[in-house]
Write a protein that holds these residues in place. Structure first.
Motif, PDB file in Angstrom:
ATOM      1  N   PHE A   1      56.503 -16.533  51.340  1.00  0.00           N
ATOM      2  CA  PHE A   1      55.246 -16.715  51.452  1.00  0.00           C
ATOM      3  C   PHE A   1      54.585 -16.287  52.837  1.00  0.00           C
ATOM      4  CE2 PHE A   1      51.020 -18.756  51.794  1.00  0.00           C
ATOM      5  CZ  PHE A   1      50.629 -18.975  50.660  1.00  0.00           C
ATOM      6  N   HIS A   2      53.548 -15.602  52.775  1.00  0.00           N
ATOM      7  CA  HIS A   2      53.093 -15.293  54.333  1.00  0.00           C
ATOM      8  C   HIS A   2      51.814 -15.864  54.555  1.00  0.00           C
ATOM      9  CE1 HIS A   2      52.144 -12.611  57.937  1.00  0.00           C
ATOM     10  NE2 HIS A   2      53.118 -11.934  57.544  1.00  0.00           N
ATOM     11  N   ALA A   3      51.669 -16.496  55.480  1.00  0.00           N
ATOM     12  CA  ALA A   3      50.538 -17.375  56.048  1.00  0.00           C
ATOM     13  C   ALA A   3      49.631 -16.502  56.641  1.00  0.00           C
ATOM     14  CB  ALA A   3      51.031 -18.615  56.903  1.00  0.00           C
ATOM     15  N   PRO A   4      48.542 -16.988  56.679  1.00  0.00           N
ATOM     16  CA  PRO A   4      47.259 -16.057  57.551  1.00  0.00           C
ATOM     17  C   PRO A   4      47.749 -15.597  58.856  1.00  0.00           C
ATOM     18  CG  PRO A   4      46.509 -17.871  56.489  1.00  0.00           C
ATOM     19  CD  PRO A   4      47.924 -18.156  56.290  1.00  0.00           C
ATOM     20  N   SER A   5      47.506 -14.401  59.130  1.00  0.00           N
ATOM     21  CA  SER A   5      47.777 -13.740  60.428  1.00  0.00           C
ATOM     22  C   SER A   5      46.869 -13.943  61.693  1.00  0.00           C
ATOM     23  CB  SER A   5      47.599 -12.341  60.300  1.00  0.00           C
ATOM     24  OG  SER A   5      46.650 -11.690  59.992  1.00  0.00           O
ATOM     25  N   ARG A   6      45.704 -14.506  61.162  1.00  0.00           N
ATOM     26  CA  ARG A   6      44.496 -14.890  62.220  1.00  0.00           C
ATOM     27  C   ARG A   6      43.924 -16.125  61.672  1.00  0.00           C
ATOM     28  NH1 ARG A   6      39.379 -11.741  63.216  1.00  0.00           N
ATOM     29  NH2 ARG A   6      38.775 -12.211  65.166  1.00  0.00           N
ATOM     30  N   LEU A   7      43.389 -17.052  62.400  1.00  0.00           N
ATOM     31  CA  LEU A   7      42.605 -18.149  62.328  1.00  0.00           C
ATOM     32  C   LEU A   7      41.428 -18.022  62.891  1.00  0.00           C
ATOM     33  CD1 LEU A   7      45.085 -21.207  62.324  1.00  0.00           C
ATOM     34  CD2 LEU A   7      44.805 -19.553  60.473  1.00  0.00           C
ATOM     35  N   VAL A   8      40.178 -18.202  62.143  1.00  0.00           N
ATOM     36  CA  VAL A   8      38.758 -18.321  62.560  1.00  0.00           C
ATOM     37  C   VAL A   8      38.294 -19.300  62.242  1.00  0.00           C
ATOM     38  CG1 VAL A   8      36.712 -16.793  62.616  1.00  0.00           C
ATOM     39  CG2 VAL A   8      38.955 -15.504  62.842  1.00  0.00           C
ATOM     40  N   GLN A   9      38.013 -19.472  61.039  1.00  0.00           N
ATOM     41  CA  GLN A   9      37.354 -20.884  60.535  1.00  0.00           C
ATOM     42  C   GLN A   9      38.148 -21.822  59.973  1.00  0.00           C
ATOM     43  OE1 GLN A   9      33.958 -20.497  60.008  1.00  0.00           O
ATOM     44  NE2 GLN A   9      34.135 -18.236  60.488  1.00  0.00           N
ATOM     45  N   MET A  10      39.506 -21.533  59.932  1.00  0.00           N
ATOM     46  CA  MET A  10      40.380 -22.745  59.644  1.00  0.00           C
ATOM     47  C   MET A  10      40.808 -23.515  60.920  1.00  0.00           C
ATOM     48  SD  MET A  10      42.278 -21.625  55.744  1.00  0.00           S
ATOM     49  CE  MET A  10      42.708 -23.273  55.517  1.00  0.00           C
ATOM     50  N   THR A  11      41.238 -24.703  60.728  1.00  0.00           N
ATOM     51  CA  THR A  11      42.191 -25.016  61.910  1.00  0.00           C
ATOM     52  C   THR A  11      43.823 -24.997  61.603  1.00  0.00           C
ATOM     53  OG1 THR A  11      42.115 -27.519  61.114  1.00  0.00           O
ATOM     54  CG2 THR A  11      40.441 -26.634  62.555  1.00  0.00           C
ATOM     55  N   GLU A  12      44.226 -25.167  62.789  1.00  0.00           N
ATOM     56  CA  GLU A  12      45.725 -25.229  62.503  1.00  0.00           C
ATOM     57  C   GLU A  12      46.295 -26.512  61.552  1.00  0.00           C
ATOM     58  OE1 GLU A  12      48.338 -24.182  65.972  1.00  0.00           O
ATOM     59  OE2 GLU A  12      46.762 -24.677  66.792  1.00  0.00           O
ATOM     60  N   GLN A  13      45.650 -27.477  61.710  1.00  0.00           N
ATOM     61  CA  GLN A  13      45.992 -28.629  60.916  1.00  0.00           C
ATOM     62  C   GLN A  13      45.512 -28.270  59.393  1.00  0.00           C
ATOM     63  OE1 GLN A  13      44.203 -32.441  62.431  1.00  0.00           O
ATOM     64  NE2 GLN A  13      45.397 -33.410  61.008  1.00  0.00           N
ATOM     65  N   GLN A  14      44.736 -27.802  59.221  1.00  0.00           N
ATOM     66  CA  GLN A  14      44.529 -27.435  57.663  1.00  0.00           C
ATOM     67  C   GLN A  14      45.210 -26.421  57.222  1.00  0.00           C
ATOM     68  OE1 GLN A  14      40.448 -25.903  58.784  1.00  0.00           O
ATOM     69  NE2 GLN A  14      39.324 -27.614  57.345  1.00  0.00           N
ATOM     70  N   VAL A  15      45.634 -25.364  57.915  1.00  0.00           N
ATOM     71  CA  VAL A  15      46.754 -24.276  57.213  1.00  0.00           C
ATOM     72  C   VAL A  15      47.773 -25.152  57.235  1.00  0.00           C
ATOM     73  CG1 VAL A  15      47.888 -22.488  57.958  1.00  0.00           C
ATOM     74  CG2 VAL A  15      45.435 -22.492  58.412  1.00  0.00           C
ATOM     75  N   VAL A  16      48.432 -25.739  58.199  1.00  0.00           N
ATOM     76  CA  VAL A  16      49.758 -26.459  57.837  1.00  0.00           C
ATOM     77  C   VAL A  16      49.762 -27.502  56.926  1.00  0.00           C
ATOM     78  CG1 VAL A  16      51.565 -27.865  58.863  1.00  0.00           C
ATOM     79  CG2 VAL A  16      50.661 -26.005  60.273  1.00  0.00           C
ATOM     80  N   GLY A  17      48.693 -28.232  56.604  1.00  0.00           N
ATOM     81  CA  GLY A  17      48.547 -29.047  55.517  1.00  0.00           C
ATOM     82  C   GLY A  17      48.620 -28.491  54.313  1.00  0.00           C
ATOM     83  N   LEU A  18      47.881 -27.276  54.009  1.00  0.00           N
ATOM     84  CA  LEU A  18      48.162 -26.723  53.009  1.00  0.00           C
ATOM     85  C   LEU A  18      49.670 -25.948  52.594  1.00  0.00           C
ATOM     86  CD1 LEU A  18      44.653 -24.641  52.955  1.00  0.00           C
ATOM     87  CD2 LEU A  18      45.505 -26.248  51.265  1.00  0.00           C
ATOM     88  N   LEU A  19      50.090 -25.490  53.708  1.00  0.00           N
ATOM     89  CA  LEU A  19      51.669 -24.934  53.734  1.00  0.00           C
ATOM     90  C   LEU A  19      52.586 -25.844  53.491  1.00  0.00           C
ATOM     91  CD1 LEU A  19      51.364 -22.327  56.848  1.00  0.00           C
ATOM     92  CD2 LEU A  19      51.314 -21.892  54.146  1.00  0.00           C
ATOM     93  N   GLN A  20      52.310 -27.099  53.456  1.00  0.00           N
ATOM     94  CA  GLN A  20      53.339 -28.208  53.189  1.00  0.00           C
ATOM     95  C   GLN A  20      53.888 -27.855  51.687  1.00  0.00           C
ATOM     96  OE1 GLN A  20      54.965 -30.184  54.923  1.00  0.00           O
ATOM     97  NE2 GLN A  20      54.059 -30.025  57.052  1.00  0.00           N
ATOM     98  N   SER A  21      52.821 -27.744  50.788  1.00  0.00           N
ATOM     99  CA  SER A  21      53.071 -27.516  49.446  1.00  0.00           C
ATOM    100  C   SER A  21      54.005 -26.353  49.007  1.00  0.00           C
ATOM    101  CB  SER A  21      51.959 -27.467  48.523  1.00  0.00           C
ATOM    102  OG  SER A  21      51.084 -26.120  48.842  1.00  0.00           O
TER     103      SER A  21
END
Length: 238
Positions: free
Chosen positions: A60-80
């Motif tokens: 799975f490739h995560a987003p390469s750039r964060l503008v609107q989302m926070t790291e906490q939101q992204v990591v939270g989603l990636l836990q699944s």
């Protein structure tokens, strides 16, 4: 040998189409791409409905750039995604909160960068990230490494220093503008210089924009790069 495609390279933003295209080829590996942050949550919500039976390796490739989302939101989603025991490819310049990303453990898979990025382009630059994320794996982008150093000496440093972390390889021709292109003669010559340092069991993910009807040829090109060099290495060892 596990060789397949990134869905983002086949059909940017349309994972279902990318999967359909990959399924028509000889691919037995797939990387599900959410390269843009607005693709992340929809793709994660879609995972249970995707037919991945053909693929013996999934990442799975995560987003390469964060503008609107926070790291906490992204990591939270990636836990699944981590719960599925898949590698999660992340660009190092996205990471600011190291303890937060460390919660992904060995599923976090850091990728070396092309020359337009400010960090992560060399083995020395990547070393600092692995020191702060000791459980992280490594996604070796051989096209990025060639663009940064066409002699492939830096590619050798990556493979020798991080051999024990190597989880997958990104393969494409990366041009001077940092755009991914299909494999060509120039790429093949360069990649064969170091292909013998890549264990056969490591999955190869093609980030090449390939039209329908030509995917098998791209898979075979990747096979020829890897198999020829491994055969030559074996002859030298004998």
């Amino acid at each position: 040998m596990k060789i397949g495609f990134s869905t983002g390279s086949l059909a940017a933003g349309d994972v279902r189409k990318g999967l359909r295209m990959a399924a028509t080829s000889g691919a037995n590996a797939i990387e599900l791409s959410a390269l843009r942050e607005d693709e992340l949550e929809p793709l994660i919500n879609l995972l249970d409905d995707l037919d991945l039976a053909q693929f013996s390796y999934v990442s799975f490739h995560a987003p390469s750039r964060l503008v609107q989302m926070t790291e906490q939101q992204v990591v939270g989603l990636l836990q699944s995604v981590a719960n599925r025991d898949w590698a999660i490819v992340v660009h190092p310049d996205v990471i600011r909160d190291f303890p937060l990303w460390q919660t992904l453990g060995r599923h976090l898979c850091l990728e070396n960068m092309d020359k337009r990025k400010p960090i992560g382009r060399t083995a020395r630059e990547m070393q600092g990230f692995f020191e702060r994320l000791p459980d992280a794996a490594f996604c070796f982008d051989i096209g990025h490494a060639r663009q940064v150093d066409p002699t492939m000496l830096e590619a050798r440093r990556f493979l020798r220093h991080f051999q024990g972390r190597l989880a997958q390889v990104h393969m494409s021709f990366v041009n001077s503008s940092s755009h991914h292109e299909r494999l060509n003669f120039e790429a093949a010559v360069a990649f064969r210089r170091v292909a013998g340092l890549i264990p056969k069991e490591i999955p190869i993910i093609l980030e090449t924009p390939v039209p329908e009807g030509m995917l098998d040829q791209e898979v075979q090109m990747a096979h020829s790069i890897m198999e020829r060099q491994h055969n030559l290495t074996g002859l030298v060892e004998c």
